[in-house]
Design an enzyme around this catalytic site. Structure first.
Site, PDB file in Angstrom:
ATOM      1  N   SER A  92       0.842  -1.197   0.000  1.00  0.00           N
ATOM      2  CA  SER A  92       0.000   0.000   0.000  1.00  0.00           C
ATOM      3  C   SER A  92       0.874   1.243   0.000  1.00  0.00           C
ATOM      4  O   SER A  92       2.076   1.184   0.247  1.00  0.00           O
ATOM      5  CB  SER A  92      -0.900   0.005   1.233  1.00  0.00           C
ATOM      6  OG  SER A  92      -0.120   0.305   2.382  1.00  0.00           O
ATOM      7  N   LYS A  93       0.231   2.373  -0.255  1.00  0.00           N
ATOM      8  CA  LYS A  93       0.945   3.642  -0.270  1.00  0.00           C
ATOM      9  C   LYS A  93       1.558   3.910   1.115  1.00  0.00           C
ATOM     10  O   LYS A  93       2.632   4.476   1.233  1.00  0.00           O
ATOM     11  CB  LYS A  93      -0.015   4.761  -0.667  1.00  0.00           C
ATOM     12  CG  LYS A  93       0.623   6.136  -0.691  1.00  0.00           C
ATOM     13  CD  LYS A  93      -0.258   7.110  -1.410  1.00  0.00           C
ATOM     14  CE  LYS A  93       0.041   8.561  -1.148  1.00  0.00           C
ATOM     15  NZ  LYS A  93       1.094   8.943  -0.255  1.00  0.00           N
ATOM     16  N   ARG A  94       0.836   3.465   2.149  1.00  0.00           N
ATOM     17  CA  ARG A  94       1.350   3.679   3.506  1.00  0.00           C
ATOM     18  C   ARG A  94       2.704   2.989   3.728  1.00  0.00           C
ATOM     19  O   ARG A  94       3.558   3.510   4.427  1.00  0.00           O
ATOM     20  CB  ARG A  94       0.337   3.209   4.550  1.00  0.00           C
ATOM     21  CG  ARG A  94      -0.256   4.391   5.321  1.00  0.00           C
ATOM     22  CD  ARG A  94      -1.352   3.942   6.246  1.00  0.00           C
ATOM     23  NE  ARG A  94      -2.464   3.378   5.488  1.00  0.00           N
ATOM     24  CZ  ARG A  94      -3.077   2.224   5.783  1.00  0.00           C
ATOM     25  NH1 ARG A  94      -2.683   1.507   6.817  1.00  0.00           N
ATOM     26  NH2 ARG A  94      -4.083   1.789   5.043  1.00  0.00           N
ATOM     27  N   GLY A 126       4.960   2.586   1.533  1.00  0.00           N
ATOM     28  CA  GLY A 126       5.938   3.455   0.880  1.00  0.00           C
ATOM     29  C   GLY A 126       6.270   4.655   1.748  1.00  0.00           C
ATOM     30  O   GLY A 126       7.439   4.998   1.936  1.00  0.00           O
ATOM     31  N   ASP A 127       5.238   5.280   2.308  1.00  0.00           N
ATOM     32  CA  ASP A 127       5.464   6.455   3.156  1.00  0.00           C
ATOM     33  C   ASP A 127       6.291   6.078   4.384  1.00  0.00           C
ATOM     34  O   ASP A 127       7.195   6.805   4.794  1.00  0.00           O
ATOM     35  CB  ASP A 127       4.112   7.044   3.615  1.00  0.00           C
ATOM     36  CG  ASP A 127       3.333   7.620   2.426  1.00  0.00           C
ATOM     37  OD1 ASP A 127       3.964   7.845   1.377  1.00  0.00           O
ATOM     38  OD2 ASP A 127       2.120   7.829   2.556  1.00  0.00           O
TER      39      ASP A 127
END
Ligand code: GLU
Length: 529
Positions: A286-288, A290-291
């Site tokens: 998920s994008k999370r 990556g963050d």
């Protein structure tokens, strides 16, 4: 009796027909499509899907279509389509036809194909394979309360307000009055639906678990994903549907739709790609993730038009497109040996759908960084220098290209990103203003100033200031004087770099040139004396 006769009479014909069909199928031109919905930035998993489609199409001399699936107007995000196109331009994934490329099967944007879908909705309605349903959201919610695990299907459809339960006159009247309705697919229960998947193998699902999917909504006069997707794949003569695993649950429904239209013979072959998984732990990337771990999940930087939020992209983070391609190609596929570095052309040769794994692929972003390092090394110094020049400009440096190229050659094996060249090589362009305290304490000895003054004289007398010109002269001088090589070199480095790092000393001096070398030494002697 008629049945009997026709069966026995036509049997050989059917055989011939099958044979024919087999030949047509095997000779069928490979046509694949990448069909994103423009609902935001393209996720890196979508990029991998497009890449696999591209490799497959190129390998078979086929066509690659770019179709925009924008039938869900609520989720439309301005700029998404252009973003997706720009991503592929950057990555070198080329389309043969589609939105912005043209072609004989257009329009390729689904919102421009309304009339086509309407026609096919009517085909299903006329054949009694679909029906019109008037149930309001409130009525549906009420039913859901009444019946646990309510599903609109053969077991419940006769309790609902639709063209199967209402008299024809009322249906006509409701439509004439402009009542909103949807068209639902009439799925016959109790039937095994077979899906042949080039990656998953043979999947069987009983039709009883499927619901009567909405195919069309009168409210916006648009079909849903399922109908538009099948109609377009058929009309665009798509031969292979290669897409993410998340679409596998739709496949039985799609098979039933092909059958309802009588298109089984040209049904595309399915290949559902494995999920991309979190770098650590379980679950979908998920994008999370990556963050949290500091890597992008989008090809390009994305500026959300609504929230203004900026999400990082591979391009802006300094990844080379070749590295991203190579990294993604190996997430879910391998060539059968341990070869890792492959150019696009090699990937096109080696790619094999049947070697794709069923199991999800861990998104090892560190491997992505490693690929970037490898591709920096593979590139010529000249190419990397061209990428480094704009970064130098950002730091206010304009240097002769040849010098930049030489420095790149000396330093590129130390970095994972071109931008990091500044961190390791800025001293070539900017003389040190201060001298690292720790290094001074350790390396600047009592006699260092004296030694450096003498060394300046030695260097001053050298005509050929190349590495080969300097090294023997300086080394002879050190030997003659009986100085410690380490002592001299460490102090020398400190005067030029300002700290204890950097490449070989004469690499540095040959790039700096005699004048700059002597200037830096002079200043260091004054400051550190
Ligand atoms: N529009 C779908 C998507 O956004 C396409 C799925 C498919 O390839 O069938 O991914």
């Amino acid at each position: 009796m008629r049945e009997e006769v026709s069966k026995c009479c036509f049997w050989p014909l059917i055989l011939v027909g099958n044979q024919l069909k087999f030949e047509i199928m095997s000779e069928r031109k490979v046509r694949v499509r990448f069909a994103p919905s423009p609902t935001g930035p393209l996720h890196i998993g979508g990029v991998r899907t497009a890449l696999y489609n591209y490799l497959f199409a190129r390998q078979h001399g086929g066509d690659m279509i770019f179709r925009i699936e924008d039938t869900d107007s609520n989720r439309f995000v301005p700029g998404a389509e252009e973003y997706i196109l720009e991503s592929f331009r950057w990555l070198g994934i080329q389309f043969d036809e589609g939105v912005s490329f043209g072609g004989n099967y257009g329009p390729y944007r689904q919102s421009e194909r309304r009339e086509i879908y309407k026609k096919y909705v009517k085909v299903l309605l006329d054949a009694d394979k679909a029906y019109i349903a008037f149930d309001t959201p409130e009525e549906l919610a009420k039913k859901r309360e009444e019946i646990a695990n309510f599903q609109y299907d053969a077991s419940t459809r006769m309790q609902m307000r639709n063209s199967l339960t209402l008299p024809k006159e009322e249906v006509d009247r409701l439509i004439a009055e402009g009542t909103q309705y949807v068209v639902r697919f009439k799925i016959e229960p109790g039937e095994d639906v077979h899906v042949d998947d080039l990656i998953r193998g043979h999947v069987v699902v009983n039709s009883s678990i499927l619901d009567d999917k909405v195919l069309y909504k009168s409210a916006d006069e648009l079909p849903t994903y399922h109908l538009a997707n099948i109609v377009d794949d058929h009309l665009m003569e798509v031969s292979h549907v290669i897409r993410g695993e998340e679409w596998l649950p739709s496949a039985p429904l799609h098979v039933l739709l092909y059958r309802a239209f009588g298109w089984e013979d040209t049904m595309p072959q399915f290949a559902h790609l494995p999920l991309l998984l979190k770098p650590e732990g379980n679950g979908k990337l998920s994008k999370r993730d990556g963050d949290r771990l500091g890597f992008p999940v989008f090809p390009l930087e994305w500026h959300d038009p609504k929230s203004g939020e900026v999400s990082s992209g591979y391009r802006e983070k300094g990844y080379l497109p070749e590295a991203v391609i190579n990294f993604l190609a190996l997430l879910g596929w391998n060539p059968g040996n341990d070869q890792e570095l492959m150019s696009m052309d090699e990937l096109i040769k080696l790619f094999d759908l049947s070697r794709c794994s069923k199991a999800g692929a861990k998104f090892d972003y560190k491997k992505g960084i490693w690929f970037n390092h490898e591709y920096i090394l593979q590139k010529s110094d000249e190419e990397v220098a061209h990428l480094f020049v704009p970064i130098l400009k950002e730091h206010g440096i304009e240097a002769p290209f040849e010098k930049v190229q030489t420095i790149v050659g000396m330093m590129k094996n130390r970095v994972n990103f071109v931008s990091e060249l500044w961190d390791v090589a800025s001293f070539f362009f900017v003389a040190p203003e201060t001298y690292d305290e720790k290094t001074v304490r350790k390396r600047w000895k009592e006699n260092s100033a004296q030694q450096m003054t003498e060394l300046m004289e030695v260097l001053c007398g050298i005509e050929d200031f190349s590495i080969e010109g300097q090294e023997p002269v300086v080394m002879n001088w050190i030997a003659e004087k009986g100085y410690g090589t380490g002592d001299v070199m460490n102090a020398f480095r400190l005067t030029l770099v300002g700290e204890g790092k950097g490449p070989h000393m004469f690499d540095i001096t040959s790039v700096l040139g005699k004048e700059e070398t002597l200037r830096r030494m002079q200043r260091a002697i004054e400051v550190l004396k």
